[in-house]
Design an enzyme around this catalytic site. Structure first.
Site, PDB file in Angstrom:
ATOM      1  N   ASP A   1       2.544   1.186  13.488  1.00  0.00           N
ATOM      2  CA  ASP A   1       1.967   0.705  12.225  1.00  0.00           C
ATOM      3  C   ASP A   1       2.593   1.436  11.031  1.00  0.00           C
ATOM      4  OD1 ASP A   1       0.072  -0.777  10.752  1.00  0.00           O
ATOM      5  OD2 ASP A   1      -1.379   0.870  10.789  1.00  0.00           O
TER       6      ASP A   1
ATOM      7  N   ASP B   1       7.418  -1.343   7.194  1.00  0.00           N
ATOM      8  CA  ASP B   1       6.783  -1.405   5.879  1.00  0.00           C
ATOM      9  C   ASP B   1       7.750  -0.962   4.788  1.00  0.00           C
ATOM     10  OD1 ASP B   1       5.214  -1.297   3.653  1.00  0.00           O
ATOM     11  OD2 ASP B   1       3.693   0.054   4.481  1.00  0.00           O
TER      12      ASP B   1
ATOM     13  N   HIS C   1      -6.335   0.273   1.130  1.00  0.00           N
ATOM     14  CA  HIS C   1      -6.493   1.159   2.289  1.00  0.00           C
ATOM     15  C   HIS C   1      -7.523   2.269   2.053  1.00  0.00           C
ATOM     16  CE1 HIS C   1      -2.465  -0.412   3.572  1.00  0.00           C
ATOM     17  NE2 HIS C   1      -3.013  -0.275   4.758  1.00  0.00           N
TER      18      HIS C   1
ATOM     19  N   THR D   1     -10.140   3.356   8.972  1.00  0.00           N
ATOM     20  CA  THR D   1     -11.078   4.281   8.328  1.00  0.00           C
ATOM     21  C   THR D   1     -12.520   4.057   8.785  1.00  0.00           C
ATOM     22  OG1 THR D   1      -9.606   4.342   6.415  1.00  0.00           O
ATOM     23  CG2 THR D   1     -11.874   5.084   6.064  1.00  0.00           C
TER      24      THR D   1
HETATM   25  O1  G3H Z   1      -2.687  -0.350   8.945  1.00  0.00           O
HETATM   26  C1  G3H Z   1      -3.872   0.049   9.051  1.00  0.00           C
HETATM   27  C2  G3H Z   1      -4.916  -0.470   8.222  1.00  0.00           C
HETATM   28  O2  G3H Z   1      -4.484  -1.232   7.208  1.00  0.00           O
HETATM   29  C3  G3H Z   1      -6.209   0.243   8.151  1.00  0.00           C
HETATM   30  O3  G3H Z   1      -6.742   0.387   6.857  1.00  0.00           O
HETATM   31  O4  G3H Z   1      -8.081   2.471   7.101  1.00  0.00           O
HETATM   32  O5  G3H Z   1      -8.483   0.893   5.250  1.00  0.00           O
HETATM   33  O6  G3H Z   1      -9.096   0.262   7.579  1.00  0.00           O
HETATM   34  P1  G3H Z   1      -8.177   1.042   6.680  1.00  0.00           P
HETATM   35 ZN    ZN Z   2      -2.374  -0.767   6.677  1.00  0.00          ZN
END
Ligand code: G3H
Ligand code: ZN
Length: 280
Positions: free
Chosen positions: A83, A105, A177, A230
């Site tokens: 990721d 990314d 995020h 998160t």
């Molecule tokens: O790539 C991972 C996510 O976009 C997680 O984002 O921590 O805001 O849920 P988040």
């Molecule tokens: Zn993300």
């Protein structure tokens, strides 16, 4: 059930207007919780390791080997995804280790540079049979920067997919995020337009900030892969915090990480239902 290709999970879900939960792993307990939670839901799932998590561990191979082994022994289809990779070298290492997909990314780069860098990664990954996600219209909030106002332009998104050959596209539709409250305002009209215009499955990042009913609506409007990190850490850490508060004498890490893992598994099961995940 063997480790399963990310496309083999995401493509049929997109065709059926269902969501795929893509949940982030930091410690081994996260991977175990996600797989146990997905097994209880009877749904496929994506385990994802971010470049930031790899940086925390100091290397990809040790945590990746544990995650891949956990995926291989699952009773439901499980994909393993890299990721938010910005390093083509890390992407190459993940491909070599057996990851089923990567997110490259380059969303912080200007459009033309994003296209060039992403197309090069796609060519190398596809030669190895690895599915590639990219991002257009930077979703803010990483490293503390909040930019929930960013939006992906549908025509530009379609052109980006055509020029790069990516298999899925992360789009900016109102999330940010690392939100600790679930009150993000999503642009459902834009999600529906992107779904009509973009020929590959759409990915929602920063989904921790989205309330349950809006996650369901996002899937119904055309989001497929839904990334959540998160929120699950909040659930895990909340259980650890309560356990340590109630039992200050504990020193065996299993006695407080175990409750965190159990709480996170139950939340994964619940979220997969919210996302209308298919049953395996
Ligand atoms: O790539 C991972 C996510 O976009 C997680 O984002 O921590 O805001 O849920 P988040
Ligand atoms: Zn993300």
């Amino acid at each position: 059930m063997p480790l399963t290709g990310t496309g083999a999970i995401v493509t049929p879900a997109a065709e059926a207007t269902r969501g795929v939960g893509a949940f982030n792993v930091i410690q081994l307990e996260h991977a175990q919780a996600i797989v146990v939670g997905a097994e209880a839901a009877g749904s496929p799932v994506v385990l994802q390791l971010s470049e930031n998590a790899v940086r925390y561990h100091g290397a990809l191979a040790p945590i990746a080997s544990a995650v891949l082994a956990t995926a291989r022994t699952s009773a439901v289809p499980v994909a393993v995804h890299l990721d938010h990779a910005t390093s083509p070298e890390l992407v190459a290492e993940a491909v070599g280790l057996g990851f089923t997909s990567v997110m490259f990314d380059a969303s912080a780069l200007p459009y033309e540079e994003n296209v060039r860098a992403t197309a090069a990664v796609v060519e190398r990954c596809h030669a190895a049979g690895v599915w590639v996600e990219a991002e257009l219209g930077e979703v803010g909030g990483k490293d503390g920067v909040h930019a929930p106002g960013a939006r992906t332009d549908p025509a530009e998104a379609a052109a980006f997919v055509a020029s790069t050959g990516v298999d899925a596209l992360a789009v900016a539709v109102g999330t940010s995020h690392a939100m600790l409250t679930r009150d993000a305002v999503l642009d459902f009209g834009l999600i529906a337009e992107l779904r009509r215009t973009v020929p590959v499955p759409l990915v929602l990042h920063g989904s921790s900030g989205v309330a349950d009913e809006h996650l369901t609506h996002a899937v119904e409007h055309g989001m497929t892969k839904v990334n959540i990190a998160t929120h699950l850490n909040q659930v895990f850490t909340g259980a650890v915090r309560r356990t340590l508060r109630d039992h200050p004498e504990l020193v065996d890490t299993r006695r407080y990480l175990g409750p965190g893992r159990t709480a996170m598994a139950a939340e994964v099961t619940r979220l997969l239902r919210v996302l209308k995940a298919p049953t395996a």
